[in-house]
Design a protein around this motif. Structure first.
Motif, PDB file in Angstrom:
ATOM      1  N   ASN A  17     -22.501 -12.318  33.538  1.00 46.67           N
ATOM      2  CA  ASN A  17     -22.983 -13.433  32.722  1.00 46.67           C
ATOM      3  C   ASN A  17     -22.102 -14.641  33.011  1.00 46.67           C
ATOM      4  O   ASN A  17     -20.957 -14.695  32.603  1.00 46.67           O
ATOM      5  N   LYS A  18     -22.644 -15.625  33.724  1.00 41.02           N
ATOM      6  CA  LYS A  18     -21.864 -16.803  34.101  1.00 41.02           C
ATOM      7  C   LYS A  18     -22.180 -18.000  33.221  1.00 41.02           C
ATOM      8  O   LYS A  18     -21.957 -19.137  33.621  1.00 41.02           O
ATOM      9  N   SER A  40     -19.962 -13.852  27.313  1.00 36.76           N
ATOM     10  CA  SER A  40     -19.751 -14.876  28.329  1.00 36.76           C
ATOM     11  C   SER A  40     -18.727 -14.400  29.351  1.00 36.76           C
ATOM     12  O   SER A  40     -17.674 -13.886  29.002  1.00 36.76           O
ATOM     13  N   TYR A  41     -19.053 -14.533  30.620  1.00 41.27           N
ATOM     14  CA  TYR A  41     -18.201 -14.157  31.757  1.00 41.27           C
ATOM     15  C   TYR A  41     -17.790 -12.685  31.710  1.00 41.27           C
ATOM     16  O   TYR A  41     -16.657 -12.331  32.017  1.00 41.27           O
ATOM     17  N   SER A  42     -18.728 -11.819  31.323  1.00 39.72           N
ATOM     18  CA  SER A  42     -18.470 -10.379  31.361  1.00 39.72           C
ATOM     19  C   SER A  42     -19.521  -9.700  32.234  1.00 39.72           C
ATOM     20  O   SER A  42     -20.527 -10.294  32.610  1.00 39.72           O
ATOM     21  N   LEU A  43     -19.290  -8.429  32.551  1.00 34.91           N
ATOM     22  CA  LEU A  43     -20.089  -7.683  33.518  1.00 34.91           C
ATOM     23  C   LEU A  43     -20.899  -6.593  32.834  1.00 34.91           C
ATOM     24  O   LEU A  43     -20.390  -5.891  31.955  1.00 34.91           O
ATOM     25  N   ALA A  44     -22.149  -6.460  33.265  1.00 31.55           N
ATOM     26  CA  ALA A  44     -22.968  -5.300  32.911  1.00 31.55           C
ATOM     27  C   ALA A  44     -23.255  -4.576  34.221  1.00 31.55           C
ATOM     28  O   ALA A  44     -23.594  -5.212  35.225  1.00 31.55           O
ATOM     29  N   MET A  45     -23.115  -3.253  34.224  1.00 33.65           N
ATOM     30  CA  MET A  45     -23.260  -2.499  35.462  1.00 33.65           C
ATOM     31  C   MET A  45     -24.281  -1.380  35.253  1.00 33.65           C
ATOM     32  O   MET A  45     -24.197  -0.620  34.286  1.00 33.65           O
ATOM     33  N   PHE A  46     -25.239  -1.319  36.186  1.00 35.94           N
ATOM     34  CA  PHE A  46     -26.285  -0.305  36.160  1.00 35.94           C
ATOM     35  C   PHE A  46     -26.175   0.474  37.463  1.00 35.94           C
ATOM     36  O   PHE A  46     -26.354  -0.083  38.547  1.00 35.94           O
ATOM     37  N   VAL A  47     -25.855   1.780  37.368  1.00 35.13           N
ATOM     38  CA  VAL A  47     -25.587   2.599  38.557  1.00 35.13           C
ATOM     39  C   VAL A  47     -26.648   3.698  38.641  1.00 35.13           C
ATOM     40  O   VAL A  47     -26.924   4.385  37.662  1.00 35.13           O
ATOM     41  N   PHE A  48     -27.210   3.842  39.852  1.00 36.10           N
ATOM     42  CA  PHE A  48     -28.278   4.802  40.110  1.00 36.10           C
ATOM     43  C   PHE A  48     -27.854   5.759  41.207  1.00 36.10           C
ATOM     44  O   PHE A  48     -27.105   5.387  42.109  1.00 36.10           O
ATOM     45  N   ASN A  49     -28.385   6.995  41.157  1.00 33.53           N
ATOM     46  CA  ASN A  49     -28.244   7.907  42.275  1.00 33.53           C
ATOM     47  C   ASN A  49     -29.119   7.346  43.389  1.00 33.53           C
ATOM     48  O   ASN A  49     -30.326   7.208  43.237  1.00 33.53           O
ATOM     49  N   GLN A  50     -28.511   7.007  44.529  1.00 29.64           N
ATOM     50  CA  GLN A  50     -29.215   6.287  45.592  1.00 29.64           C
ATOM     51  C   GLN A  50     -30.384   7.094  46.154  1.00 29.64           C
ATOM     52  O   GLN A  50     -31.463   6.554  46.378  1.00 29.64           O
ATOM     53  N   GLU A  51     -30.197   8.393  46.382  1.00 27.49           N
ATOM     54  CA  GLU A  51     -31.267   9.209  46.966  1.00 27.49           C
ATOM     55  C   GLU A  51     -32.465   9.299  46.037  1.00 27.49           C
ATOM     56  O   GLU A  51     -33.607   9.136  46.466  1.00 27.49           O
ATOM     57  N   GLN A  52     -32.242   9.558  44.749  1.00 24.50           N
ATOM     58  CA  GLN A  52     -33.344   9.634  43.787  1.00 24.50           C
ATOM     59  C   GLN A  52     -34.063   8.294  43.667  1.00 24.50           C
ATOM     60  O   GLN A  52     -35.288   8.240  43.624  1.00 24.50           O
ATOM     61  N   LEU A  53     -33.297   7.219  43.630  1.00 29.92           N
ATOM     62  CA  LEU A  53     -33.893   5.895  43.485  1.00 29.92           C
ATOM     63  C   LEU A  53     -34.704   5.526  44.719  1.00 29.92           C
ATOM     64  O   LEU A  53     -35.816   5.012  44.605  1.00 29.92           O
ATOM     65  N   PHE A  54     -34.191   5.805  45.921  1.00 25.95           N
ATOM     66  CA  PHE A  54     -34.926   5.476  47.146  1.00 25.95           C
ATOM     67  C   PHE A  54     -36.235   6.260  47.235  1.00 25.95           C
ATOM     68  O   PHE A  54     -37.236   5.750  47.713  1.00 25.95           O
ATOM     69  N   LYS A  69     -28.626 -20.669  31.209  1.00 30.44           N
ATOM     70  CA  LYS A  69     -28.437 -19.228  31.188  1.00 30.44           C
ATOM     71  C   LYS A  69     -28.416 -18.757  32.626  1.00 30.44           C
ATOM     72  O   LYS A  69     -29.356 -18.983  33.376  1.00 30.44           O
ATOM     73  N   LYS A  70     -27.318 -18.087  33.022  1.00 33.12           N
ATOM     74  CA  LYS A  70     -27.182 -17.712  34.422  1.00 33.12           C
ATOM     75  C   LYS A  70     -26.469 -16.376  34.565  1.00 33.12           C
ATOM     76  O   LYS A  70     -25.433 -16.144  33.953  1.00 33.12           O
ATOM     77  N   PHE A  71     -27.060 -15.512  35.368  1.00 32.30           N
ATOM     78  CA  PHE A  71     -26.438 -14.256  35.763  1.00 32.30           C
ATOM     79  C   PHE A  71     -26.235 -14.282  37.274  1.00 32.30           C
ATOM     80  O   PHE A  71     -27.082 -14.781  38.009  1.00 32.30           O
ATOM     81  N   GLN A  72     -25.120 -13.738  37.719  1.00 37.01           N
ATOM     82  CA  GLN A  72     -24.940 -13.471  39.140  1.00 37.01           C
ATOM     83  C   GLN A  72     -25.245 -11.988  39.307  1.00 37.01           C
ATOM     84  O   GLN A  72     -24.594 -11.134  38.687  1.00 37.01           O
ATOM     85  N   VAL A  73     -26.243 -11.680  40.123  1.00 36.25           N
ATOM     86  CA  VAL A  73     -26.682 -10.298  40.310  1.00 36.25           C
ATOM     87  C   VAL A  73     -26.291  -9.846  41.709  1.00 36.25           C
ATOM     88  O   VAL A  73     -26.613 -10.504  42.695  1.00 36.25           O
TER      89      VAL A  73
END
Length: 157
Positions: free
Chosen positions: A68-69, A111-125, A38-42
């Motif tokens: 998911n690789k 398999s071999y698909s993408l999951a994307m998690f996007v954050f507001n950079q200022e709020q997250l920092f 089981k391998k993810f490229q992050v």
């Protein structure tokens, strides 16, 4: 009393054939085990957004892309940030940090698909700097349903 033991090793070609057969079995077992991992490229990166009218959104965003690789579908159950030196981690439990269009947790990735998690950079920092000072190197991580953590490269906050 004189004991004489004769050992017959056979010929050289039979010995080499046996060694080759054992080597082939070892390689095939290694390849079979490798395919089942089981391998993810992050990847953790800064991005900008596009509005519905195709204009550029100048707000900086931070994105965790998990590919998911492996040859089997995997479920991402946890996303967060970690400083491996001190072992402290911040788990993203509040879905409000994620912007619209991001995957929600838990999310199944084929398999071999993408999951994307996007954050507001200022709020997250602001949230991350409660735990770590500015200038600290962190990594993003995802945890799959088997409990294995997959990490990105370092990122300076």
């Amino acid at each position: 009393m004189n004991i004489n033991i004769d050992i017959d090793f056979g010929n050289l070609w039979e010995a080499l054939s046996a060694i080759g057969t054992i080597g082939a079995v070892i390689v095939s077992l290694w390849l079979a085990r490798k395919d089942g991992k089981k391998k993810f490229q992050v990847v953790l990166k800064t991005t900008i957004g596009m509005r519905n009218d195709n204009s550029i959104d100048e707000t900086p965003y931070l994105s965790i892309d998990a590919v998911n690789k492996s040859n089997i579908p995997l479920t991402i159950e946890e996303v967060g940030f970690i400083n491996k030196r001190d072992g402290k981690k911040v788990t993203v439990t509040n879905q409000n940090f994620l912007i619209d269009g991001s995957n929600r947790l838990p999310t199944k990735t084929e398999s071999y698909s993408l999951a994307m998690f996007v954050f507001n950079q200022e709020q997250l920092f602001k949230e991350l700097q409660k735990k770590w000072p500015q200038g600290k190197k962190i990594r993003a991580y995802v945890r799959d349903s088997s409990g294995k953590h997959h990490f990105s490269k370092h990122y300076k906050i």
